[in-house]
Write a protein that holds these residues in place. Structure first.
Motif, mmCIF file in Angstrom:
data_model
loop_
_atom_site.group_PDB
_atom_site.id
_atom_site.type_symbol
_atom_site.label_atom_id
_atom_site.label_comp_id
_atom_site.label_asym_id
_atom_site.label_seq_id
_atom_site.Cartn_x
_atom_site.Cartn_y
_atom_site.Cartn_z
ATOM 1 N N LYS A 27 0.812 -1.223 0.000
ATOM 2 C CA LYS A 27 0.000 0.000 0.000
ATOM 3 C C LYS A 27 0.845 1.273 0.000
ATOM 4 O O LYS A 27 0.342 2.368 -0.202
ATOM 5 C CB LYS A 27 -0.890 0.027 1.247
ATOM 6 N N CYS A 28 2.126 1.144 0.336
ATOM 7 C CA CYS A 28 2.988 2.327 0.496
ATOM 8 C C CYS A 28 3.124 3.088 -0.818
ATOM 9 O O CYS A 28 3.390 2.504 -1.866
ATOM 10 C CB CYS A 28 4.359 1.870 0.989
ATOM 11 N N TYR A 29 2.961 4.437 -0.769
ATOM 12 C CA TYR A 29 3.193 5.237 -1.983
ATOM 13 C C TYR A 29 4.328 6.248 -1.781
ATOM 14 O O TYR A 29 4.382 7.286 -2.414
ATOM 15 C CB TYR A 29 1.915 5.883 -2.505
ATOM 16 N N CYS A 31 5.367 8.438 0.521
ATOM 17 C CA CYS A 31 5.185 9.850 0.889
ATOM 18 C C CYS A 31 6.240 10.326 1.882
ATOM 19 O O CYS A 31 6.449 11.514 2.059
ATOM 20 C CB CYS A 31 3.793 10.052 1.470
ATOM 21 N N ASP A 32 6.853 9.393 2.603
ATOM 22 C CA ASP A 32 7.936 9.666 3.560
ATOM 23 C C ASP A 32 7.467 10.172 4.929
ATOM 24 O O ASP A 32 8.283 10.568 5.757
ATOM 25 C CB ASP A 32 8.947 10.669 2.967
ATOM 26 N N THR A 33 6.158 10.159 5.159
ATOM 27 C CA THR A 33 5.664 10.600 6.472
ATOM 28 C C THR A 33 6.296 9.760 7.578
ATOM 29 O O THR A 33 6.693 10.283 8.626
ATOM 30 C CB THR A 33 4.122 10.441 6.536
ATOM 31 N N CYS A 34 6.404 8.458 7.339
ATOM 32 C CA CYS A 34 6.924 7.543 8.376
ATOM 33 C C CYS A 34 8.329 7.928 8.819
ATOM 34 O O CYS A 34 8.616 7.964 10.022
ATOM 35 C CB CYS A 34 6.893 6.104 7.869
ATOM 36 N N SER A 35 9.197 8.240 7.864
ATOM 37 C CA SER A 35 10.574 8.588 8.227
ATOM 38 C C SER A 35 10.615 9.907 8.985
ATOM 39 O O SER A 35 11.463 10.101 9.856
ATOM 40 C CB SER A 35 11.445 8.695 6.972
ATOM 41 N N GLU A 51 13.054 1.143 3.373
ATOM 42 C CA GLU A 51 12.843 -0.304 3.576
ATOM 43 C C GLU A 51 11.484 -0.723 3.011
ATOM 44 O O GLU A 51 11.317 -1.858 2.561
ATOM 45 C CB GLU A 51 12.909 -0.660 5.062
ATOM 46 N N MET A 52 10.515 0.214 3.032
ATOM 47 C CA MET A 52 9.191 -0.111 2.494
ATOM 48 C C MET A 52 9.271 -0.378 0.995
ATOM 49 O O MET A 52 8.675 -1.326 0.479
ATOM 50 C CB MET A 52 8.198 1.023 2.777
ATOM 51 N N ILE A 53 10.038 0.441 0.293
ATOM 52 C CA ILE A 53 10.118 0.218 -1.159
ATOM 53 C C ILE A 53 10.960 -1.022 -1.462
ATOM 54 O O ILE A 53 10.680 -1.768 -2.413
ATOM 55 C CB ILE A 53 10.628 1.471 -1.920
ATOM 56 N N GLY A 84 -2.155 3.362 5.536
ATOM 57 C CA GLY A 84 -2.354 2.144 6.331
ATOM 58 C C GLY A 84 -1.365 1.049 5.946
ATOM 59 O O GLY A 84 -1.682 -0.146 6.012
ATOM 60 N N ALA A 85 -0.149 1.459 5.552
ATOM 61 C CA ALA A 85 0.850 0.468 5.107
ATOM 62 C C ALA A 85 1.586 -0.187 6.278
ATOM 63 O O ALA A 85 2.362 -1.120 6.063
ATOM 64 C CB ALA A 85 1.853 1.135 4.169
ATOM 65 N N LYS A 86 1.341 0.303 7.485
ATOM 66 C CA LYS A 86 1.927 -0.263 8.710
ATOM 67 C C LYS A 86 3.442 -0.494 8.608
ATOM 68 O O LYS A 86 3.919 -1.633 8.758
ATOM 69 C CB LYS A 86 1.226 -1.581 9.069
HETATM 70 S S1 SF4 Z 1 4.795 3.575 4.675
HETATM 71 FE FE1 SF4 Z 1 5.712 5.576 4.928
HETATM 72 S S2 SF4 Z 1 6.211 6.227 2.871
HETATM 73 FE FE2 SF4 Z 1 4.770 4.553 2.686
HETATM 74 S S3 SF4 Z 1 2.776 5.504 2.551
HETATM 75 FE FE3 SF4 Z 1 3.113 5.028 4.696
HETATM 76 S S4 SF4 Z 1 4.031 6.875 5.575
HETATM 77 FE FE4 SF4 Z 1 4.151 7.051 3.344
#
Ligand code: SF4
Ligand code: SF4
Length: 387
Positions: A27-29, A31-35, A51-53, A84-86
């Motif tokens: 589901k990850c696109y 966006c880099d919010t997580c980092s 790591e998600m990609i 919601g890519a957790k």
């Molecule tokens: S995993 Fe990180 S980079 Fe991917 S959609 Fe969620 S917040 Fe954005």
């Protein structure tokens, strides 16, 4: 073409991530919010977006990354992820796969990670311990003055566990299990250290290993990084209690070993003997372990909606630690407080099985994070990545 990078996705690797509980990675696109929200991520090449990609594209080298170990699964990123890519949970799955990757034999790691094989894994120590008990009886081993071993039969009279399972036999079995675990860890850490040092983004390591290792261990004992987590802040305290519970029990076990084999001081050491302090430390350790793991259990349940329900791999260690603490406390209670031989000896047997599982399977369970995270933190510290 000059400068071209060929990416070779491993479809089987993607399937295994999905099967282990990391299906949300797709589901990850990016966006880099997580980092950005992660309080533990360094400014230089932060995680967990990259790591998600890598997980999404099936780039297996992500398992060699020290960064997956710097994550403490606090779930701050999971809460803020707009898709919601957790990511916190995906990193946990990658750590499980890294444990499997570095463990030897990797087949055993796969068995440990699959609930189907749980009965088989428990059966091994059960049969081993029963075999040793039976053999002691057949060989007519002397366990006390004028008393030979009765095999599987439960001894009569005052409950003294060492007359049923002699200390020498227990020490031999558990030292063997610990030696196996140390050997597997040594091989795994050697490969991991070599891998992170040929990583394309490796930087020059600074300072001596011993000095940096002491600093890292101090940091771990104080749970300094864990305390930076927000969503599941209480986990740092709960985890700390479990860690100190284990440390207290390790001190007791080590001291008892020295008393028995070096100073030849006879047990039992109970609350009314001159070695009462040892029993007090053991009771404190058991109390911390049980209370800490119970809080871990409650916190996981409470955060299930925000952080996800957790995988079998997560819960397996929680239940195993709880089983070690509970059977230990019950063994003590059924011997010293409410002596019931027909219950006390089987519970003690179960306690031995649980401890064996904890030691022997340590390099293949989530407990291995203790070793790999320490190595990754050492590497991060020596390469100036956020320490
Ligand atoms: S995993 Fe990180 S980079 Fe991917 S959609 Fe969620 S917040 Fe954005
Ligand atoms: S789970 Fe916590 S430590 Fe791990 S990447 Fe997410 S925010 Fe960072």
């Amino acid at each position: 073409m000059a400068g071209e990078t060929v990416i070779k996705p491993d479809l089987d690797f993607i399937k295994r991530i999905v099967a282990a509980g990391g299906d949300t990675a797709k589901k990850c696109y990016q966006c880099d919010t997580c980092s950005v929200v992660c309080n533990l991520s360094p400014d230089n090449k932060p995680f967990p977006r990259k790591e998600m990609i890598q997980a999404q594209w099936g780039l297996k080298d992500v398992l060699k990354s020290p960064d997956i170990w710097l994550c403490h699964q606090c779930s701050d990123c999971t809460v803020y992820c707009p898709r919601g890519a957790k990511p916190g949970e995906v990193l946990a799955v990658l750590r499980q796969m890294a444990i499997e990757h570095y463990a030897f034999p990797s087949l055993l790691a796969r068995l440990v990670g699959d609930i189907k094989f749980l009965p088989l894994l428990v059966l091994f120590p059960v049969l081993l311990l029963l075999f040793v008990l039976k053999a002691l009886g057949v060989l007519g081993v002397r366990v006390a003055e004028g008393l030979t071993h009765q095999g599987l039969a439960i001894p009569k009279g005052t409950i003294i566990y060492s007359k049923w399972f002699p200390t020498l036999a227990i020490d031999a079995i558990f030292l063997g299990a610990a030696a196996f675990a140390v050997f597997v860890f040594f091989q795994g850490v050697k490969r991991f250290w070599n891998d992170i040092n040929v990583n394309p983004w490796t930087v020059r390591l600074k300072g001596g290993i011993v000095k940096n290792l002491v600093a890292v261990l101090t940091d771990i004992l104080a749970h300094n990084r864990f305390k930076k987590c927000e969503t599941t802040f209480a986990r740092s305290l709960n985890h700390l209690m479990v860690v100190f519970g284990f440390i207290f029990l390790a001190v007791v076990t080590g001291t008892a070993f020295l008393l028995e084999w070096v100073f030849h001081i006879e047990s039992p050491y109970n609350l009314f003997s001159h070695l009462w302090w040892l029993k007090v430390i053991a009771l404190m350790g058991t109390g911390l372990l049980l209370y800490g793991i119970y809080q871990v259990y409650l916190a996981r349940q409470a955060n299930a909606e925000k952080a996800g329900p957790g995988t079998y791999f997560d819960w397996q260690l929680i239940y195993l630690v709880a089983a070690v603490g509970l059977t230990g406390a019950l063994s003590y209670g059924l011997r010293a407080l409410l002596p019931i031989p027909v219950l006390a000896y089987p519970v003690y047997f179960l306690h031995l099985v649980c401890i064996f599982c904890l030691f022997f399977y340590a390099p293949f369970t989530k407990l291995a994070h203790l070793v790999y995270r320490t190595v990754a933190m050492l590497y991060a510290r020596m390469s100036d990545r956020g320490f």
